[in-house]
Design a protein around this motif. Structure first.
Motif, PDB file in Angstrom:
ATOM      1  N   LYS A 116     -17.956-111.473  -4.199  1.00  0.00           N
ATOM      2  CA  LYS A 116     -17.738-112.393  -5.319  1.00  0.00           C
ATOM      3  C   LYS A 116     -18.989-113.190  -5.684  1.00  0.00           C
ATOM      4  CE  LYS A 116     -13.538-114.247  -5.323  1.00  0.00           C
ATOM      5  NZ  LYS A 116     -12.263-114.823  -4.820  1.00  0.00           N
ATOM      6  N   LEU A 156     -15.464-126.526  -4.254  1.00  0.00           N
ATOM      7  CA  LEU A 156     -14.632-125.506  -3.610  1.00  0.00           C
ATOM      8  C   LEU A 156     -15.555-124.527  -2.885  1.00  0.00           C
ATOM      9  CD1 LEU A 156     -11.655-124.472  -3.454  1.00  0.00           C
ATOM     10  CD2 LEU A 156     -12.117-123.120  -5.489  1.00  0.00           C
ATOM     11  N   LYS A 158     -15.781-120.931  -1.281  1.00  0.00           N
ATOM     12  CA  LYS A 158     -15.021-119.677  -1.413  1.00  0.00           C
ATOM     13  C   LYS A 158     -15.687-118.555  -0.617  1.00  0.00           C
ATOM     14  CE  LYS A 158     -13.184-119.034  -5.711  1.00  0.00           C
ATOM     15  NZ  LYS A 158     -13.157-118.929  -7.203  1.00  0.00           N
ATOM     16  N   GLY A 163      -9.977-112.827  -1.144  1.00  0.00           N
ATOM     17  CA  GLY A 163      -9.008-112.227  -2.053  1.00  0.00           C
ATOM     18  C   GLY A 163      -7.624-112.718  -1.698  1.00  0.00           C
ATOM     19  N   GLY A 164      -6.689-112.508  -2.644  1.00  0.00           N
ATOM     20  CA  GLY A 164      -5.304-112.892  -2.381  1.00  0.00           C
ATOM     21  C   GLY A 164      -5.135-114.383  -2.157  1.00  0.00           C
ATOM     22  N   GLY A 165      -6.034-115.164  -2.757  1.00  0.00           N
ATOM     23  CA  GLY A 165      -5.902-116.618  -2.653  1.00  0.00           C
ATOM     24  C   GLY A 165      -6.326-117.175  -1.301  1.00  0.00           C
ATOM     25  N   GLU A 200     -18.262-123.466  -5.783  1.00  0.00           N
ATOM     26  CA  GLU A 200     -17.990-123.744  -7.192  1.00  0.00           C
ATOM     27  C   GLU A 200     -17.528-125.184  -7.306  1.00  0.00           C
ATOM     28  OE1 GLU A 200     -14.964-121.036  -8.545  1.00  0.00           O
ATOM     29  OE2 GLU A 200     -16.361-119.366  -8.741  1.00  0.00           O
ATOM     30  N   LYS A 201     -17.722-125.762  -8.443  1.00  0.00           N
ATOM     31  CA  LYS A 201     -17.110-127.048  -8.747  1.00  0.00           C
ATOM     32  C   LYS A 201     -15.604-126.820  -8.677  1.00  0.00           C
ATOM     33  CE  LYS A 201     -16.896-131.066 -11.121  1.00  0.00           C
ATOM     34  NZ  LYS A 201     -17.168-132.230 -10.301  1.00  0.00           N
ATOM     35  N   LEU A 203     -12.357-127.320 -10.136  1.00  0.00           N
ATOM     36  CA  LEU A 203     -11.855-127.771 -11.430  1.00  0.00           C
ATOM     37  C   LEU A 203     -10.476-128.388 -11.230  1.00  0.00           C
ATOM     38  CD1 LEU A 203     -12.924-124.630 -13.505  1.00  0.00           C
ATOM     39  CD2 LEU A 203     -14.149-126.799 -13.281  1.00  0.00           C
ATOM     40  N   HIS A 208      -5.201-120.354 -15.305  1.00  0.00           N
ATOM     41  CA  HIS A 208      -5.764-119.043 -14.940  1.00  0.00           C
ATOM     42  C   HIS A 208      -5.381-118.071 -16.050  1.00  0.00           C
ATOM     43  CE1 HIS A 208      -6.522-115.628 -11.970  1.00  0.00           C
ATOM     44  NE2 HIS A 208      -5.966-115.037 -13.022  1.00  0.00           N
ATOM     45  N   GLN A 232       1.349-120.510  -9.900  1.00  0.00           N
ATOM     46  CA  GLN A 232       0.861-120.008  -8.611  1.00  0.00           C
ATOM     47  C   GLN A 232       1.357-120.898  -7.484  1.00  0.00           C
ATOM     48  OE1 GLN A 232      -3.426-120.117  -8.739  1.00  0.00           O
ATOM     49  NE2 GLN A 232      -3.576-118.516 -10.292  1.00  0.00           N
ATOM     50  N   HIS A 235      -2.428-120.461  -4.569  1.00  0.00           N
ATOM     51  CA  HIS A 235      -3.331-119.566  -5.308  1.00  0.00           C
ATOM     52  C   HIS A 235      -2.788-118.149  -5.444  1.00  0.00           C
ATOM     53  CE1 HIS A 235      -6.028-122.892  -5.089  1.00  0.00           C
ATOM     54  NE2 HIS A 235      -6.192-122.781  -3.785  1.00  0.00           N
ATOM     55  N   GLU A 275     -11.122-112.191 -14.587  1.00  0.00           N
ATOM     56  CA  GLU A 275     -10.365-113.441 -14.451  1.00  0.00           C
ATOM     57  C   GLU A 275     -11.210-114.643 -14.857  1.00  0.00           C
ATOM     58  OE1 GLU A 275      -7.182-112.272 -10.984  1.00  0.00           O
ATOM     59  OE2 GLU A 275      -8.858-113.526 -10.380  1.00  0.00           O
ATOM     60  N   LEU A 277     -11.043-119.136 -15.496  1.00  0.00           N
ATOM     61  CA  LEU A 277     -10.323-120.407 -15.442  1.00  0.00           C
ATOM     62  C   LEU A 277     -10.573-121.093 -16.775  1.00  0.00           C
ATOM     63  CD1 LEU A 277     -11.062-121.626 -11.813  1.00  0.00           C
ATOM     64  CD2 LEU A 277      -9.042-120.421 -12.679  1.00  0.00           C
ATOM     65  N   GLU A 287     -13.742-113.960 -11.320  1.00  0.00           N
ATOM     66  CA  GLU A 287     -13.951-112.690 -10.607  1.00  0.00           C
ATOM     67  C   GLU A 287     -13.447-111.508 -11.431  1.00  0.00           C
ATOM     68  OE1 GLU A 287     -11.769-111.713  -7.092  1.00  0.00           O
ATOM     69  OE2 GLU A 287      -9.993-112.791  -7.703  1.00  0.00           O
ATOM     70  N   THR A 437      -2.455-124.596 -13.114  1.00  0.00           N
ATOM     71  CA  THR A 437      -2.309-124.075 -11.749  1.00  0.00           C
ATOM     72  C   THR A 437      -1.691-125.106 -10.784  1.00  0.00           C
ATOM     73  OG1 THR A 437      -4.643-124.616 -11.445  1.00  0.00           O
ATOM     74  CG2 THR A 437      -4.120-122.317 -11.888  1.00  0.00           C
TER      75      THR A 437
HETATM   76  P1  ADP Z   1      -8.678-114.671  -5.041  1.00  0.00           P
HETATM   77  O1  ADP Z   1      -9.625-113.529  -5.204  1.00  0.00           O
HETATM   78  O2  ADP Z   1      -8.485-115.057  -3.607  1.00  0.00           O
HETATM   79  O3  ADP Z   1      -7.401-114.486  -5.800  1.00  0.00           O
HETATM   80  P2  ADP Z   1      -9.805-116.314  -7.189  1.00  0.00           P
HETATM   81  O4  ADP Z   1     -11.252-116.637  -7.263  1.00  0.00           O
HETATM   82  O5  ADP Z   1      -9.286-115.252  -8.098  1.00  0.00           O
HETATM   83  O6  ADP Z   1      -9.439-115.954  -5.667  1.00  0.00           O
HETATM   84  O7  ADP Z   1      -8.952-117.629  -7.405  1.00  0.00           O
HETATM   85  C1  ADP Z   1      -7.555-117.676  -7.229  1.00  0.00           C
HETATM   86  C2  ADP Z   1      -7.007-119.000  -7.732  1.00  0.00           C
HETATM   87  O8  ADP Z   1      -7.630-120.094  -7.054  1.00  0.00           O
HETATM   88  C3  ADP Z   1      -7.281-119.278  -9.208  1.00  0.00           C
HETATM   89  O9  ADP Z   1      -6.316-118.666 -10.040  1.00  0.00           O
HETATM   90  C4  ADP Z   1      -7.178-120.793  -9.244  1.00  0.00           C
HETATM   91  O10 ADP Z   1      -5.840-121.233  -9.208  1.00  0.00           O
HETATM   92  C5  ADP Z   1      -7.831-121.193  -7.934  1.00  0.00           C
HETATM   93  N1  ADP Z   1      -9.295-121.433  -8.104  1.00  0.00           N
HETATM   94  C6  ADP Z   1     -10.293-120.548  -7.929  1.00  0.00           C
HETATM   95  N2  ADP Z   1     -11.503-121.107  -8.198  1.00  0.00           N
HETATM   96  C7  ADP Z   1     -11.261-122.371  -8.561  1.00  0.00           C
HETATM   97  C8  ADP Z   1     -12.092-123.492  -8.966  1.00  0.00           C
HETATM   98  N3  ADP Z   1     -13.407-123.401  -9.036  1.00  0.00           N
HETATM   99  N4  ADP Z   1     -11.467-124.658  -9.271  1.00  0.00           N
HETATM  100  C9  ADP Z   1     -10.130-124.790  -9.190  1.00  0.00           C
HETATM  101  N5  ADP Z   1      -9.304-123.799  -8.822  1.00  0.00           N
HETATM  102  C10 ADP Z   1      -9.844-122.600  -8.514  1.00  0.00           C
END
Ligand code: ADP
Length: 445
Positions: A116, A156, A158, A163-165, A200-201, A203, A208, A232, A235, A275, A277, A287, A437
């Motif tokens: 990612k 945040l 990450k 994946g999968g939240g 990431e900041k 948010l 989503h 969600q 996530h 995807e 935000l 992503e 979200t």
């Molecule tokens: P995954 O691959 O694990 O599904 P994602 O990057 O697609 O992870 O993010 C999944 C969910 O996490 C998003 O739909 C959102 O709800 C939350 N999220 C991800 N990044 C951010 C962010 N920078 N700020 C706030 N919420 C976030």
């Protein structure tokens, strides 16, 4: 076109792919673990091959077992579905080395986008707006602090292989950041075998919204509108709909164009999802998913395009069957995921035997499932039992239709998410399209 495809998956998506193959007159080989030996859809396959004993979930993740089955059954291609090996670059490459077509993007594309932090760098290079954050992997906690001071808290962390939240941690200040950074790394190492994290900041309550794309090997890339997936829990998506109540026509066009630009930048082939935000009118890339997604039927209902068939056709070297001008989105679709989980007890998984099943139906209702009365839900896998999808001319009518379909739906023997889904469809904020979200957490209290 292919003559014979192996379906390297289980449950509702295995059946979905089987259906597409049968309509395309392609022979199917279903693989199954012993935990799935009594799955009814296996009878629809031209051949079935057992790839492993219970209780392990290794079978559908075992590259040697699946490649051996593919060789024995002499297939032309493998459809990986979602989850399991669907976004595994090594698997795509192994297929290629064995002269088997992997139905998905090239191994190189999966490798780049599956990481990612790299996907983020590609997006930045392609001038796609991303959430403010690190340029790539964050090497140590000092660097994390520097970045956080630049972009502002909360941040945040990450997992780059996440994946999968899973694999995300929020930090509100310098002290929590240092521990979050180290916890996120060790969690990521444990869950994904890769400790790299990026930042990431964080948010506040974004929405989503994601764009479905299709690309062939002849340079054609199209998008098929968006799906809103802001409902969600931890996530993980529970409800998806299209179009999004938050986009106007010009935002929709801008997001679609951005997704296509990014797909072209990474030579994408097949079906994928970009995807984003959304905060107010601004959207930020998060992503790309290199596979068919659970929520693909939402797009199928509003676009009348069979995404799985398109995926198979382009993998076989054909051109996309339509161009962007012929994409016409019509009406509104909503999908709910029915999981074997108990909402009363923190959504804990509830395996068991389904003793009674009355499936919803009627106008505008699609029901994608592998379950039946007497089916044993194994404890081994993801708890998704069924997807219920409705289509209607307007969003308001789609909600009414979904309420009606959910009221018809009876499952006995296992606890399910049905009560929560019924509550969502009757929630005043959901009804007005005013949700983000953070919605479900608020609703559940
Ligand atoms: P995954 O691959 O694990 O599904 P994602 O990057 O697609 O992870 O993010 C999944 C969910 O996490 C998003 O739909 C959102 O709800 C939350 N999220 C991800 N990044 C951010 C962010 N920078 N700020 C706030 N919420 C976030």
């Amino acid at each position: 076109m292919f003559h014979r495809i192996l379906i390297a998956n289980r449950g509702e998506i295995a059946l979905r792919i089987l259906r597409a193959c049968r309509e395309l007159d392609i022979d199917t080989v279903a693989v199954y673990s012993q935990a799935d030996a009594d799955a009814a859809y296996l009878a629809l396959a031209d051949e079935k091959i057992c790839i492993g004993p219970p209780p392990s979930s290794q079978s559908y993740l075992s590259m040697p077992a699946i490649i051996a089955a593919a060789e024995v059954a002499d297939v032309d291609a493998i459809h990986p579905g979602y989850g399991f090996l669907s976004e595994n670059a090594d698997f795509a490459q192994t297929c290629r080395e064995h002269g088997i077509e992997f139905i998905g993007p090239a191994a190189e594309t999966i490798r780049q986008l599956g990481d990612k932090a790299t996907a983020r760098e590609i997006a930045i290079a392609a001038k796609v707006p991303t959430v403010p954050g690190s340029d790539g992997i964050v090497e140590d906690d000092q660097q994390a602090i520097e970045i956080a001071e630049k972009i502002g808290y909360p941040v945040l962390i990450k997992a780059t292989a996440g994946g999968g939240g899973r694999g995300m941690r929020v930090a509100n200040n310098k002290i929590s950041l240092v521990s979050a950074y180290h916890q996120a790394r060790s969690e990521a190492e444990q869950a994904f075998g890769e400790a790299g994290v990026y930042m990431e900041k964080y948010l506040e309550r974004p929405r989503h919204v994601e764009i479905q794309i299709l690309a062939d090997g002849h340079g054609n890339v199209i998008h098929l509108g968006e799906r809103e997936c802001s409902v969600q829990r931890r996530h993980q998506k529970l409800v998806e709909e299209g179009p999004s109540a938050a986009l106007n026509e010009s935002m929709r066009r801008a997001m679609g164009r951005t997704a296509v630009k990014l797909a072209k930048a990474c030579k994408f082939k097949g079906a994928g999802t970009v995807e984003f935000l959304l905060v107010g009118k601004e959207f930020y890339f998060i992503e790309v998913n290199c596979r068919i997604q659970v929520e693909h039927p939402v797009t199928e209902l509003i676009s009348r395009v069979d995404l799985v068939k398109e995926q198979i056709r382009v993998a076989a070297g054909e051109k996309l069957s339509l161009d962007q001008r012929r994409v016409r989105l019509q009406g509104h679709a909503i999908e709910v995921r029915v999981n074997a989980e108990d909402p009363e007890y923190g959504f804990r998984p509830c395996p068991g035997t389904i003793t009674k099943l009355i499936a919803p139906g009627g106008p505008g209702v699609r029901f994608d499932t592998h379950i039946y009365a007497g089916y044993r839900v194994p404890p081994t896998y993801d708890s998704l039992l069924a997807k219920l999808i409705v289509h209607a001319p307007t969003r308001a009518e789609a909600i009414v239709r979904m309420r009606r379909a959910l009221d018809e739906f009876v499952i006995e023997g296992v606890q399910t998410t049905l009560p929560t889904l019924r509550d969502i469809m009757r929630n005043a904020f959901f009804e007005r399209g005013e949700y983000d979200t953070g919605f479900l957490e608020d609703m559940l209290g």
